[in-house]
Every structure is written in C-alpha cells, then in structure tokens.
Write a protein that holds these residues in place. Structure first.
Motif, mmCIF file in Angstrom:
data_model
loop_
_atom_site.group_PDB
_atom_site.id
_atom_site.type_symbol
_atom_site.label_atom_id
_atom_site.label_comp_id
_atom_site.label_asym_id
_atom_site.label_seq_id
_atom_site.Cartn_x
_atom_site.Cartn_y
_atom_site.Cartn_z
ATOM 1 N N UNK A 468 0.920 -1.262 -0.221
ATOM 2 C CA UNK A 468 0.005 0.237 0.044
ATOM 3 C C UNK A 468 0.933 1.164 -0.009
ATOM 4 N N UNK A 469 0.755 1.907 -0.914
ATOM 5 C CA UNK A 469 1.417 3.412 -0.955
ATOM 6 C C UNK A 469 0.681 4.536 -0.318
ATOM 7 N N UNK A 470 -0.601 4.470 -0.653
ATOM 8 C CA UNK A 470 -1.402 5.593 -0.339
ATOM 9 C C UNK A 470 -3.115 5.155 -0.536
ATOM 10 N N UNK A 471 -3.655 5.830 0.490
ATOM 11 C CA UNK A 471 -5.228 5.728 0.393
ATOM 12 C C UNK A 471 -5.862 7.029 0.008
ATOM 13 N N UNK A 472 -6.550 7.249 -1.093
ATOM 14 C CA UNK A 472 -7.128 8.471 -1.364
ATOM 15 C C UNK A 472 -8.583 8.523 -0.959
ATOM 16 N N UNK A 473 -8.917 9.333 -0.210
ATOM 17 C CA UNK A 473 -10.355 9.195 0.467
ATOM 18 C C UNK A 473 -10.859 10.891 0.863
ATOM 19 N N UNK A 474 -11.956 11.073 0.627
ATOM 20 C CA UNK A 474 -12.825 12.165 1.141
ATOM 21 C C UNK A 474 -14.043 11.855 1.470
ATOM 22 N N UNK A 475 -14.587 12.364 2.604
ATOM 23 C CA UNK A 475 -16.023 12.170 3.134
ATOM 24 C C UNK A 475 -17.069 12.374 2.328
ATOM 25 N N UNK A 485 -6.236 9.374 -15.667
ATOM 26 C CA UNK A 485 -5.724 9.893 -17.008
ATOM 27 C C UNK A 485 -4.460 9.183 -17.132
ATOM 28 N N UNK A 486 -4.329 8.647 -18.170
ATOM 29 C CA UNK A 486 -3.183 7.604 -18.611
ATOM 30 C C UNK A 486 -1.977 8.266 -18.640
ATOM 31 N N UNK A 487 -1.916 9.586 -19.276
ATOM 32 C CA UNK A 487 -0.822 10.295 -19.475
ATOM 33 C C UNK A 487 -0.308 11.185 -18.282
ATOM 34 N N UNK A 488 -1.168 11.482 -17.334
ATOM 35 C CA UNK A 488 -0.677 12.123 -16.208
ATOM 36 C C UNK A 488 -0.665 11.516 -15.018
ATOM 37 N N UNK A 489 -1.346 10.368 -14.961
ATOM 38 C CA UNK A 489 -1.684 9.707 -13.548
ATOM 39 C C UNK A 489 -2.571 10.430 -12.604
ATOM 40 N N UNK A 490 -3.482 11.552 -13.202
ATOM 41 C CA UNK A 490 -4.291 12.209 -12.385
ATOM 42 C C UNK A 490 -5.577 11.320 -12.233
ATOM 43 N N UNK A 491 -6.046 11.478 -11.102
ATOM 44 C CA UNK A 491 -7.301 10.848 -10.791
ATOM 45 C C UNK A 491 -8.759 11.642 -11.068
ATOM 46 N N UNK A 492 -9.671 11.331 -11.511
ATOM 47 C CA UNK A 492 -10.966 12.180 -11.615
ATOM 48 C C UNK A 492 -11.808 11.389 -10.914
ATOM 49 N N UNK A 493 -12.500 12.073 -9.855
ATOM 50 C CA UNK A 493 -13.361 11.164 -8.987
ATOM 51 C C UNK A 493 -14.835 11.924 -9.190
ATOM 52 N N UNK A 494 -15.854 11.173 -9.723
ATOM 53 C CA UNK A 494 -17.103 11.486 -9.801
ATOM 54 C C UNK A 494 -17.962 11.204 -8.623
ATOM 55 N N UNK A 503 -20.570 16.004 -9.155
ATOM 56 C CA UNK A 503 -19.307 16.876 -9.601
ATOM 57 C C UNK A 503 -18.351 15.980 -9.700
ATOM 58 N N UNK A 504 -17.160 16.533 -10.331
ATOM 59 C CA UNK A 504 -15.984 15.811 -10.373
ATOM 60 C C UNK A 504 -14.629 16.570 -9.877
ATOM 61 N N UNK A 505 -14.008 15.760 -8.937
ATOM 62 C CA UNK A 505 -12.703 16.505 -8.256
ATOM 63 C C UNK A 505 -11.624 15.730 -8.940
ATOM 64 N N UNK A 506 -10.464 16.765 -9.083
ATOM 65 C CA UNK A 506 -9.268 16.299 -9.457
ATOM 66 C C UNK A 506 -8.241 16.222 -8.584
ATOM 67 N N UNK A 507 -7.787 14.777 -8.339
ATOM 68 C CA UNK A 507 -6.817 14.368 -7.342
ATOM 69 C C UNK A 507 -5.490 13.780 -7.935
ATOM 70 N N UNK A 508 -4.349 14.095 -7.389
ATOM 71 C CA UNK A 508 -3.046 13.363 -7.870
ATOM 72 C C UNK A 508 -2.939 11.901 -7.547
ATOM 73 N N UNK A 509 -2.097 11.556 -7.924
ATOM 74 C CA UNK A 509 -1.798 9.873 -7.444
ATOM 75 C C UNK A 509 -1.312 9.787 -6.228
#
Length: 558
Positions: A468-475, A485-494, A503-509
């Motif tokens: 485990x490297x990181x847990x991405x979480x938001x209440x 995003x396969x080119x930047x490894x950016x996550x888009x959370x819907x 809504x969509x949030x933009x999150x780093x890996x």
C-alpha cells in the motif's frame, strides 16, 4: 683390335696387300697385319695375338677365308634384297596412295565433322541466345513486378509517412496553438497588471508633483494638504503593489505547471499541453438515442469511441466526433460488462459480470459463472475468453491494461489482482493486497502502480508487489467512481453532491486534491445508475447525464 696400316708417306713399315680384298688392316696392339679371326671371341687378330692371347681353346680361322665366306654370304642375300627392295618400293607407292587417299578421306571426314560441329555450335549458340532472351524476358518481367511492387510499397510508404507527418504537424500546430492561447492569456494578464501598476505609479508621481507645488506657498499648503494627505492614504490603503506582486506570483506558479506530456494509450501515441489547473468548459453535447434504454457509460476504447451499455445488456459504441451511436454486441440476460480498455489498435479487453439463473437451487440464489474476461477485435468479433479463479462472493470482474500491454483483472470482494498475458490468456503474476478487498474498478498508472477501489469513497494505490502506497479518501465522496488519466496519472473522482447534482474532483496519484468540483452537472430523469467521468487520452472529460454525453475541455485561466 684391327686398324689401317701406316702409309709410306709416314715413313713406316711397308704395306702388304691382302688377297681377297683391297683394304690394309693392322692390329691396334702390335701394328701387324690381321691374319686370323678368333671364333671364340669373334674378333680379327694379328699373328702375335694368335700366338700369345688366342691359343686353345680359341679356334682361329684365316682372315681371308672369313672375308671370302662372309662376302659370299652377303652376295647370296643380294637377290633377296633386290626382291625386298621391289616389294618395299611397291609398298612405298601404296603408302603414298593410302596416305593420299587417307588424307583426302580424313579431310572429308574432318570437313564433315567441322561442318557438323559448326552447325551444333550454331544450334547451341542460337539456343543460348533464345535461353538468354527468355531469361532476360523473365527477369525483365520479375524486375517489372519487383519495380511495380517496390513503387507501390514506396507509394504506400510515402502515403503513410505523409499521413504521419500530417498528423505530427497537426498535433504540433494544435499544441503550438494551445501554448499560444496560454501565452496570450498570460500576456493579457501581465499587461493588465502592468497597466494597474503603472497607473498606481503615475498616481504616486502626481502626488509627489502636487506636494512639491503646494510646498511653495503656505496658503496653498494649508488649503490643499488635507486633500493630498487623504489621497495618499486612500491609494496606499489599496496596496496595489502587494496585489500586483501576489498576482504575479500566482501567474508564475500557474505557468510553471504547464507541461508538455506524451505517452501511449492502447498502443497509440498521444501528446498534449497539461498539468495546469484550468477552467473546464462544456464544448459538446452528444445525444444518446432513445433506443439505448437506461444507458450506462463504462469505458473508452480510443480517444473518440465510448462504450455504452443499456438495460438489456446490449453494447453500443458512440463516436465523439460524428456523434453516431451503433450497437456492436447483442446482450444476454445473465451477463453485462463492467469495464473495457484497448490493448492495442487491434484488440479490446472487456471485464464482465456473469451469473446463472436460479436454476435448480432450492434457495433461489444466483450462481455466478466463469468466462470473466473476453478479448475482441475492432469489429467486435470474439478472439478468446479468459477465466480467473472464481471465489465465493465475487460476482464482477474489472479489467484494465498496464503500460506493458498486460491485462490487470480483479474480482470484487477478493484481494488478488491478476496480471494476464493477452497473447495466450495465461496469468503471469498475482498481486495480493494486504487487509483490503476489491470493491470496484482497478486501473493502471503509467508509473506501474495500480489504483484499486477499496471502499465506497476510498481508492488505494498499491505497488506491483501489493504494498500500500497511499489511500485516497474524502468524506464527500459518499457514492463515487474513479477514472485515471493515463498520461498524467491524475485521478478524476465523480460523486453525488446532492439530489441529482454530480461533481468531479481532480486528485493527484499521491492523494492530494488538486481541484474541487471542476465539472458539475445535473442528471436527467432517465433511470439507471450514474456513470463515471471518462478521461480521453487527449485530455478531455466526458460525463453522462443519462440522456447526453457532455464533453468538457480544459482552458488555461488565471
């Protein structure tokens, strides 16, 4: 041994003529006339030789008798010689005749032979010429075909290269246009800040000039100083210099984030200007036809093609550029798709959820089946099915494709992620998470790490060893879906914000929320579960409000 006697002129002994012949003959040893012939030694000798060296048993004959006898013998042979001579002369004539005849005949034969072989050589030469002509004709034909094939290949190559060059130039032109647009925005902002700063500077210079003027007369100073002081306080309170400086820092920070990114997705090369936080604008709405009942968007198979499934489990492909929707697979009642991804320009992998009907089970429970993964070609013809270990409780298999073209597959409620070679369908590695289970999709990062949905609002990034490297979480992500995003490894959370608003949030890996609610939309009254926000390789976002596909493009803003 006998020799001739010495002559008178020499002054030696007197010569004696022997009877029976006209020769003078003497002994080489004694110089005396030859008188005998030794039959034993078969030599002529003188008297002294006969008395000294050729006594008995030698038998001596008188030399005259021997000469006479031998002359007679020779004379007896003369007729035979003459006869033989005549015969030989006749033979000589015959020889000449035979020789002449033979020569003429052989010359005739030779002429015939030469003529024959001349003809044969001529025939061979003509055959050689004909064969060479045929060979040259065949070679010319082969060369023509080769040249024709070469010319076609060169032409095709030129066409392909020209297409590639055109594509590259178009991409370059587009990216240069993007950088120019960004540059224009930055230039405009800097010009605005420059004007604002210059305006404030001019005000300060005017105030200085006014102070200099009113200081020259006491009356002017007393009357105008309060207004000048109020103007100074008012302008200083604006903190223009600080505002401009802060704005410049923000500009610099945003400009520094602008990067050129490139990479491969599904075997295709993509590049764009990205990494900055911008403003997302709706640029296109694509209507989903009414025959696609209860649409659910679950993946991209190219930058321009979106996979949509309806309530009857039929699969459709919607083209972003043409806005055309076409059915590609007829659905079955006990199977629907969960995910899809392009392996390369020819092959697509799809994850499934399959189950058997209640069947003969008395408890009426569903029985889940194998054949969890299917490979299709671009005409949606099945290449092969792939099965992974079916465990109790797991009912859906999610798939993605990593940077090496390997399939990542995971079953819900299990801890294993399988790495599968698409060429033969064999599992080459099994990654096991510790203390966590798969609750949704698995997605590959370009770094090699994997993002796994491990909760309704949790996404865990793991290494290839399962660490485990990181847990991405938001209440606030009470009900959410994630796409990478396969080119930047950016996550888009819907996620659902409230009611029918998403809504969509933009999150780093690394789990850092880079921007909140970059896109917001309201779902229509068309039923079915909400779809994730898809990220195209060119960097656009696609969401579905159940009636339309909404295409958003990022715009640089300050």
């Amino acid at each position: 041994m006998a020799s001739k006697f010495l002559t008178k002129e020499k002054g030696n002994a007197k010569l004696h003529t022997r009877k029976g012949h006209d020769m003078t003959w003497s002994c080489d040893k004694h110089g005396e006339p030859i008188t005998f012939y030794c039959k034993q030694h078969k030599i002529p000798i003188c008297h002294k030789c006969g008395t000294k060296a050729h006594q008995k048993p030698c038998e001596l004959d008188d030399i005259e008798d021997v000469i006479f006898e031998r002359r007679g013998n020779l004379e007896e042979k003369q007729p035979l010689i003459e006869e033989t001579k005549l015969l030989l002369q006749k033979v000589e004539s015959k020889i000449n005749a035979v020789s002449s005849s033979s020569r003429k005949h052989l010359q005739t034969v030779n002429d015939k032979l030469q003529e024959t072989f001349k003809d044969k050589l001529k025939d061979v030469k003509e055959r050689e010429v004909n064969l060479i002509r045929v060979i040259n004709e065949e070679a010319d034909e082969e060369i023509r075909k080769i040249n024709e094939k070469r010319e076609k290949r060169i032409k095709d190559c030129n066409i392909d290269i020209e297409k590639e060059q055109t594509t590259i130039k178009e991409r370059e032109t587009k990216l240069l246009a993007d950088t120019k647009t960004i540059s224009d925005v930055v230039t405009k902002k800097i010009n605005d800040l420059t004007n604002k700063n210059q305006h404030a500077l001019n005000i300060m210079k005017n105030i200085e000039s006014t102070i200099t003027r009113i200081n020259q007369h006491d009356e002017t100073l007393v009357n105008e100083a309060p207004q000048v002081l109020a103007s100074i306080d008012e302008n200083l309170s604006l903190n223009v210099h600080q505002d401009v400086s802060v704005c410049l820092d923000r500009v610099q920070n945003k400009v520094d984030k602008v990067k050129f990114v490139e990479g491969e997705v599904g075997g295709e090369y993509y590049c764009r200007i990205d990494w900055y936080i911008g403003k997302w604008e709706l640029v296109k709405s694509i209507h989903i036809p009414s025959f696609v009942d209860k649409p659910w968007v679950y993946g991209l198979i190219s930058d321009d093609e979106i996979c949509v499934e309806d309530g009857k489990n039929d699969m459709y492909i919607t083209c972003i550029s043409t806005e055309h929707t076409q059915k590609v697979i007829d659905g079955v009642s006990n199977m629907h798709f969960t995910s899809c991804a392009p392996i390369d320009s020819n092959v697509i992998v799809c994850g499934k959820r399959k189950w058997d009907s209640k069947g003969d089970r008395l408890d009426g429970a569903w029985t889940y089946m194998d054949e969890d993964i299917t490979l299709y070609d671009r005409q949606w013809k099945m290449i092969r099915d792939i099965s992974i270990s079916r465990n109790e409780g797991g009912n859906s298999v999610y798939v993605d494709v990593d940077r090496d073209g390997m399939i990542l597959a995971a079953q819900t409620y299990q801890s294993s992620i399988y790495v599968i070679n698409p060429d033969d369908g064999k599992i080459v590695n099994t990654i096991t998470m510790q203390g966590k289970k798969v609750l949704g999709e698995v997605q590959a990062l370009s770094s090699g790490d994997i993002v796994v949905q491990t909760g309704l609002n949790k996404y865990t990034v793991i290494s290839r060893s399962g660490e485990e490297k990181v847990v991405i979480h938001c209440d606030e992500w009470v009900e959410s879906k994630c796409r990478v995003d396969k080119l930047t490894d950016t996550l888009y959370i819907t996620y659902r914000v409230a009611g029918k608003t998403y809504a969509v949030d933009q999150v780093s890996r690394d789990g850092i929320i880079m921007a909140r609610r970059i896109v917001e939309y309201v779902e229509s009254d068309r039923p079915f579960c909400f779809s994730p926000c898809l990220v195209t390789p060119s960097g656009n976002l696609v969401v579905c409000d159940r009636r339309k596909l909404l295409l958003y493009k990022k715009k640089f803003s300050l």
